[in-house]
Design a protein around this motif. Structure first.
Motif, mmCIF file in Angstrom:
data_model
loop_
_atom_site.group_PDB
_atom_site.id
_atom_site.type_symbol
_atom_site.label_atom_id
_atom_site.label_comp_id
_atom_site.label_asym_id
_atom_site.label_seq_id
_atom_site.Cartn_x
_atom_site.Cartn_y
_atom_site.Cartn_z
ATOM 1 N N THR A 537 8.814 9.771 -13.191
ATOM 2 C CA THR A 537 9.233 10.398 -11.937
ATOM 3 C C THR A 537 10.750 10.321 -11.801
ATOM 4 N N PRO A 538 11.413 11.422 -11.469
ATOM 5 C CA PRO A 538 12.868 11.358 -11.239
ATOM 6 C C PRO A 538 13.203 10.307 -10.188
ATOM 7 N N GLU A 539 14.304 9.610 -10.391
ATOM 8 C CA GLU A 539 14.674 8.508 -9.507
ATOM 9 C C GLU A 539 14.723 8.950 -8.048
ATOM 10 N N ALA A 540 15.205 10.167 -7.791
ATOM 11 C CA ALA A 540 15.336 10.638 -6.409
ATOM 12 C C ALA A 540 13.986 10.834 -5.731
ATOM 13 N N ASP A 541 12.921 10.999 -6.527
ATOM 14 C CA ASP A 541 11.593 11.263 -5.957
ATOM 15 C C ASP A 541 10.709 10.034 -5.951
ATOM 16 N N ARG A 542 11.243 8.901 -6.334
ATOM 17 C CA ARG A 542 10.420 7.706 -6.425
ATOM 18 C C ARG A 542 10.237 7.063 -5.052
ATOM 19 N N GLY A 543 9.075 6.421 -4.869
ATOM 20 C CA GLY A 543 8.784 5.695 -3.640
ATOM 21 C C GLY A 543 8.192 6.583 -2.561
ATOM 22 N N MET A 544 7.709 5.942 -1.489
ATOM 23 C CA MET A 544 7.052 6.643 -0.383
ATOM 24 C C MET A 544 7.242 5.805 0.880
ATOM 25 N N GLU A 545 7.404 6.483 1.999
ATOM 26 C CA GLU A 545 7.462 5.776 3.275
ATOM 27 C C GLU A 545 6.094 5.188 3.579
ATOM 28 N N LEU A 546 6.043 3.853 3.703
ATOM 29 C CA LEU A 546 4.773 3.145 3.872
ATOM 30 C C LEU A 546 4.897 2.091 4.950
ATOM 31 N N ARG A 547 3.748 1.750 5.554
ATOM 32 C CA ARG A 547 3.703 0.677 6.529
ATOM 33 C C ARG A 547 3.740 -0.657 5.781
ATOM 34 N N MET A 548 4.658 -1.517 6.138
ATOM 35 C CA MET A 548 4.811 -2.813 5.497
ATOM 36 C C MET A 548 3.945 -3.859 6.208
ATOM 37 N N PRO A 549 3.739 -5.023 5.575
ATOM 38 C CA PRO A 549 2.889 -6.054 6.179
ATOM 39 C C PRO A 549 3.309 -6.488 7.579
ATOM 40 N N ASP A 550 4.635 -6.406 7.878
ATOM 41 C CA ASP A 550 5.087 -6.806 9.214
ATOM 42 C C ASP A 550 5.041 -5.668 10.222
ATOM 43 N N GLY A 551 4.507 -4.523 9.838
ATOM 44 C CA GLY A 551 4.388 -3.384 10.732
ATOM 45 C C GLY A 551 5.535 -2.404 10.646
ATOM 46 N N SER A 552 6.621 -2.771 9.977
ATOM 47 C CA SER A 552 7.746 -1.855 9.832
ATOM 48 C C SER A 552 7.422 -0.775 8.810
ATOM 49 N N VAL A 553 8.232 0.269 8.803
ATOM 50 C CA VAL A 553 8.070 1.352 7.837
ATOM 51 C C VAL A 553 9.269 1.340 6.902
ATOM 52 N N GLU A 554 8.993 1.193 5.619
ATOM 53 C CA GLU A 554 10.037 1.172 4.608
ATOM 54 C C GLU A 554 9.564 1.953 3.394
ATOM 55 N N LYS A 555 10.477 2.205 2.496
ATOM 56 C CA LYS A 555 10.093 2.848 1.248
ATOM 57 C C LYS A 555 9.451 1.809 0.340
ATOM 58 N N GLY A 556 8.235 2.116 -0.127
ATOM 59 C CA GLY A 556 7.515 1.225 -1.023
ATOM 60 C C GLY A 556 7.285 1.892 -2.358
ATOM 61 N N TYR A 557 6.987 1.077 -3.353
ATOM 62 C CA TYR A 557 6.836 1.569 -4.715
ATOM 63 C C TYR A 557 5.572 0.970 -5.337
ATOM 64 N N GLY A 558 4.773 1.840 -5.928
ATOM 65 C CA GLY A 558 3.614 1.355 -6.649
ATOM 66 C C GLY A 558 2.300 1.749 -6.003
ATOM 67 N N MET A 559 1.303 0.907 -6.167
ATOM 68 C CA MET A 559 -0.072 1.223 -5.756
ATOM 69 C C MET A 559 -0.214 1.125 -4.236
ATOM 70 N N TYR A 560 -0.742 2.199 -3.646
ATOM 71 C CA TYR A 560 -0.918 2.230 -2.199
ATOM 72 C C TYR A 560 -2.321 2.733 -1.867
ATOM 73 N N ALA A 561 -2.750 2.439 -0.654
ATOM 74 C CA ALA A 561 -4.003 2.970 -0.116
ATOM 75 C C ALA A 561 -3.670 3.936 1.012
ATOM 76 N N ALA A 562 -4.402 5.043 1.069
ATOM 77 C CA ALA A 562 -4.274 6.011 2.155
ATOM 78 C C ALA A 562 -5.660 6.240 2.743
ATOM 79 N N VAL A 563 -5.730 6.376 4.045
ATOM 80 C CA VAL A 563 -7.008 6.573 4.744
ATOM 81 C C VAL A 563 -6.940 7.891 5.518
ATOM 82 N N SER A 564 -8.020 8.665 5.417
ATOM 83 C CA SER A 564 -8.112 9.940 6.134
ATOM 84 C C SER A 564 -9.288 9.891 7.099
ATOM 85 N N PHE A 565 -9.041 10.316 8.334
ATOM 86 C CA PHE A 565 -10.086 10.361 9.358
ATOM 87 C C PHE A 565 -10.527 11.796 9.648
ATOM 88 N N ASP A 566 -9.950 12.777 8.925
ATOM 89 C CA ASP A 566 -10.286 14.177 9.168
ATOM 90 C C ASP A 566 -10.715 14.887 7.870
#
Length: 638
Positions: A537-566
């Motif tokens: 992945t190009p460096e500029a496209d790496r990472g994703m805005e994710l909810r962190m363990p303390d509730g903040s939102v930061e860019k995270g890298y690697g394995m993530y879980a996503a949940v859909s309710f719709d």
């Protein structure tokens, strides 16, 4: 027919590495002279008794002429040929025993081949692993015979033997014919498109007796010897008496967040266990058992396209603190077994589905299945459910059951990263299976295009609330609104016959990565995937805005879980599969070592998952076992 004298020889080899089943070397006496066909049975000979076989000439581009070795015959076909020929000629013919075959092949030699310690290049018939065969002649007797006057004992085509496959007994034997019980039948000699090392005099292979493909034929013998059963029946896994037969009381699901740091489930077997274990352990599948255990399987190999591949298992027993060491779960000797799946279908049955190659690589796989009704303590005999060695049979972990009770089994549609995913469906509990493919070539996988193959390999498939199917996969990326590549989403309104393709809102994944898509017991859809590929992945496209363990939102890298309710339209809950604790971990396989912390999780891995009745999600990567629940994923979300 060639006369073979009585005598004795020392059978087997040093049995090193993947050739462990060639030992111990033991003395075998062939008490009675016998006659063996100088060549493999040819098309012309076989078709005298089975004229309908002519329709198979030239299949996969080989065995076209009258004097070519016949192929695409099962063990039962070969035995029936012997019976009919004997009835016609007033003689008694059969397949050679494994001992007779090696004795005749060696012709008094103890070198690797009856030609010496090498097999001359001039005698090769394309001895390389090939997904699509090279043009090669299978004409018999093209090269000089061995000391007994037998042709093509090394290469040309593998040859069925009489014996059931089993480990050798450690004793001298006379006229042995293998054990009285066992699933697979021995084949010998190697074939075209097989590396030379598998053509050795001592090399042992085996096949399911009903299997047919373009690399195996046979030759026959006439003998008055009284054959003696030898050895003990073999199958994997061996029955287990230590598996709890009682139903587990799971207890009420907790509404408290749960996250347990990852532990290793690929546990190397101890020395002396007789379990083959290789350097590359990959492509896991996992399920829960009614007794509360977790059962995981994966393939172990030196090379992914090798013939040494075996499927291993480990078990996390209910209440245990760690996984057991690996045991052998499934092996067809000298066959590639890429792709495994496990399913607890909710009726007390575990279902195991696996790919099974004719030789090496993973393009030309058949599919086989077994089942267990006692939490995996014992398994049924192996049954071929898709007999053609072809594309669209590379099994993917992620088997599921629809509301109609139909079993869905996704399989890679080809060996390449852009070949998409096939869907096989059983409407009768796994007895019969149908590939939903209509025979059309791969589509272009463009936005709003329609085809009969899912976009992306290693796809996960779920049934939506309206009865339609949705799939997400790796590769075949589609451009999003911003023009950047997105993971393709495939939707089918006719149970997998046709699919329409759309760009999802999720980032694509790449080599060494496989996603999980499943419906949770609580109702929402769960996706576990990766924010990017750490190398591609190009460096500029790496990472994703994710909810962190303390509730903040930061860019995270690697394995993530996503949940859909719709039903997959949006994925508002996205969280890294990691807590804030820094760890240095070994992900195994293609992942290797990595650091995990509040903003970094496992960067690659082939994922699979199951959810136990207490609603704990058990996620496996290529080596690690993660445990968490939906309340943990929902922390910080409204």
């Amino acid at each position: 027919m060639v006369d073979i004298p009585a005598g004795y020889f020392y059978m087997g080899s040093r049995a090193l590495g993947e050739d462990f089943d060639e030992g111990p070397v033991h003395k075998v006496t062939i008490s009675t002279p016998f006659r063996m066909s100088a060549t493999e049975i040819t098309n012309a000979q076989y078709e005298e008794l089975f004229p309908q076989h002519r329709a198979l000439r030239g299949k996969n581009g080989v065995s076209t002429g009258d004097d070519d070795a016949v192929v695409n015959v099962s063990h039962d076909d070969a035995m029936e040929f012997c019976r009919r020929l004997g009835e016609r000629d007033g003689r008694t013919y059969r397949l050679p025993t494994e001992a007779e075959w090696e004795y005749a092949c060696r012709g008094g030699s103890y070198t690797l081949y009856n030609t010496g310690d090498w097999f001359p290049d001039s005698c090769h018939k394309s001895q390389r692993v090939a997904r699509d065969f090279d043009p090669v002649s299978l004409r018999t007797a093209m090269f000089a015979p061995n000391a007994f006057g037998l042709y093509d004992m090394h290469g040309n085509v593998e040859e069925w033997c009489l014996d059931r496959y089993a480990p050798y007994p450690d004793m001298a034997l006379t006229d042995p014919c293998g054990p009285e019980k066992g699933e697979f039948r021995v084949t010998r000699g190697g074939s075209h498109h097989t590396p030379v090392k598998y053509l050795r005099s001592a090399n042992r292979s085996a096949m399911h007796p009903s299997d047919r493909h373009s690399q195996t034929g046979f030759r026959i013998v006439e003998s008055a010897a009284t054959l003696r059963p030898s050895g003990k029946g073999w199958n994997a896994p061996a029955p287990r008496a230590d598996i709890n037969p009682n139903r587990h009381e799971w207890g009420k699901p907790s509404d408290k967040p749960l996250y347990i740091p990852p532990v290793t489930f690929v546990i190397e077997p101890s020395c002396g266990s007789a379990t083959p274990f290789y350097r590359h352990n990959h492509q896991p599948a996992v399920t829960w058992c009614d007794n509360g255990d977790l059962l995981a399987i994966w393939f172990s190999a030196n090379e992914e396209n090798g013939r040494e591949v075996t499927v291993l298992s480990s078990r996390l027993k209910a209440g245990a603190s760690g996984w057991e060491e690996a045991r052998e779960f499934f092996r067809v000797p000298d066959r590639n077994l890429t792709g495994s799946a496990l399913l607890n279908d909710g009726t007390g049955r575990l279902l195991h589905i696996n790919g099974m190659e004719a030789s090496g690589d993973w393009q030309n796989l058949a599919m086989v299945a077994r089942e267990s009704h006692d939490n995996g303590a014992t398994w049924s005999a192996t049954r071929i459910i898709a007999p053609e060695h072809a594309k669209r049979h590379q099994v993917i972990a992620g088997t599921s059951v629809t509301r109609e009770g139909w079993i869905l089994q996704p399989c890679d549609a080809g060996p390449g990263g852009a070949d998409g995913t096939a869907l096989h469906i059983s409407r009768d509990g796994g007895l019969t299976w149908n590939d939903q493919w209509d025979g059309a070539p791969l589509p272009d996988f463009k936005e709003d295009d329609t085809g009969s193959t899912i976009a992306g390999i290693h796809a996960g498939v779920v049934q939506l609330a309206d009865g339609s199917l949705m799939a997400l996969g790796r590769g075949n990326s589609l451009p999003g609104p911003d023009g950047k590549p997105r993971m393709p989403m495939s939707i089918s309104h006719d149970m997998g016959r046709t699919w329409t393709y759309h760009a999802s809102e999720l980032p694509p994944i790449d080599g060494g990565q496989r996603l999980v898509l499943r419906r949770l017991n609580e109702g929402p859809l769960l996706l576990v995937s990766f924010t990017d590929h750490p190398q591609r992945t190009p460096e500029a496209d790496r990472g994703m805005e994710l909810r962190m363990p303390d509730g903040s939102v930061e860019k995270g890298y690697g394995m993530y879980a996503a949940v859909s309710f719709d039903e997959g339209k949006t994925w508002p809950v996205r969280r890294l599969i990691s807590d804030a604790e820094p760890r240095f971990l070994d992900g195994g396989a293609w992942t290797g070592f990595f650091e995990s912390d509040a903003t970094h999780a496992e960067p690659r891995g082939y994922l699979c998952a199951t959810q136990t009745p207490d609603n704990v999600i058990h996620l496996l990567s290529s080596r690690l076992h993660y445990r968490f629940n939906l309340p943990w994923l929902m922390q910080g979300f409204k």
